[in-house]
Motif scaffolding. Structure first.
Motif, PDB file in Angstrom:
ATOM      1  N   GLY A 183      -4.150  -3.168   5.420  1.00  0.00           N
ATOM      2  CA  GLY A 183      -3.913  -3.449   4.572  1.00  0.00           C
ATOM      3  C   GLY A 183      -3.475  -3.361   3.552  1.00  0.00           C
ATOM      4  N   ASP A 184      -2.823  -2.587   2.405  1.00  0.00           N
ATOM      5  CA  ASP A 184      -2.204  -1.687   1.296  1.00  0.00           C
ATOM      6  C   ASP A 184      -0.523  -2.466   2.013  1.00  0.00           C
ATOM      7  N   ARG A 185      -0.182  -1.710   2.639  1.00  0.00           N
ATOM      8  CA  ARG A 185       1.104  -2.374   3.405  1.00  0.00           C
ATOM      9  C   ARG A 185       1.725  -3.831   3.585  1.00  0.00           C
ATOM     10  N   LEU A 186       0.472  -4.152   4.462  1.00  0.00           N
ATOM     11  CA  LEU A 186       0.350  -6.329   4.238  1.00  0.00           C
ATOM     12  C   LEU A 186       0.171  -6.524   2.957  1.00  0.00           C
ATOM     13  N   LEU A 187      -0.577  -6.676   2.171  1.00  0.00           N
ATOM     14  CA  LEU A 187      -0.058  -6.861   1.193  1.00  0.00           C
ATOM     15  C   LEU A 187       0.924  -6.474   0.213  1.00  0.00           C
TER      16      LEU A 187
END
Length: 168
Positions: free
Chosen positions: A50-54
């Motif tokens: 999620g952090d990477r996609l955000l």
């Protein structure tokens, strides 16, 4: 609460998950010896993905289709043209702050929020800067639950006072 409409490509999934898979191993043998070792690939933690996609979402570039029907042309003042690793979008998302039957959005009016949170569950962001009101409600909840052999749970009903924050 305007956003961007995205379709994640295989490249984005590869970046967020596949490239960050890790190998874990377990040893088998007498007294902890490693005479046989079993290894497997393990996905990264959901939060990492999620952090990477955000991060990609926040750095996304708006594009429009070129005249040849194959190329994508950056819209606006981008520092560099997007490459295969970048997240791109072509349309802005509808405004989710307001109710819209066409998109199925109920809006955020009357929605519960967290008045002390500074993240996306916080009232400032969730209420689209319209403010919120505090409301005290009394609700009936199950309480003093007990398990009885076999297979029955019996509860009493308790009246509980809760403080709610609701978007204007």
């Amino acid at each position: 609460m305007h956003g961007r409409s995205f379709i994640f490509s295989g490249d984005q999934a590869t970046y967020a998950v596949k490239l960050h898979m890790r190998t874990e191993c377990k040893c088998h043998g007498l007294s902890g010896s490693c005479t046989l070792r079993t290894c497997w690939k393990k996905m990264p933690h959901f939060r990492e993905v999620g952090d990477r996609l955000l991060e990609r979402f926040n750095g996304a570039s708006k594009v429009m289709g070129g005249n040849d029907g194959k190329t994508l042309i950056p819209v606006g003042q981008n520092i560099k043209p997007p490459d295969k690793q970048d997240l791109i979008y072509s349309d802005e998302s509808p405004d989710f702050c307001l109710a819209n039957r066409k998109t199925g959005s109920l809006g955020t009016r009357g929605r519960m929020c967290n008045s002390t949170a500074m993240d996306i569950s916080g009232c400032d962001l969730l209420c689209c800067e319209r403010g919120y009101r505090e409301e005290t409600v009394v609700i009936e909840e199950n309480c003093l639950c007990r398990f009885h052999w076999c297979c029955v749970v019996q509860c009493k009903k308790c009246m509980v006072r809760k403080e709610l924050s609701l978007c204007h």
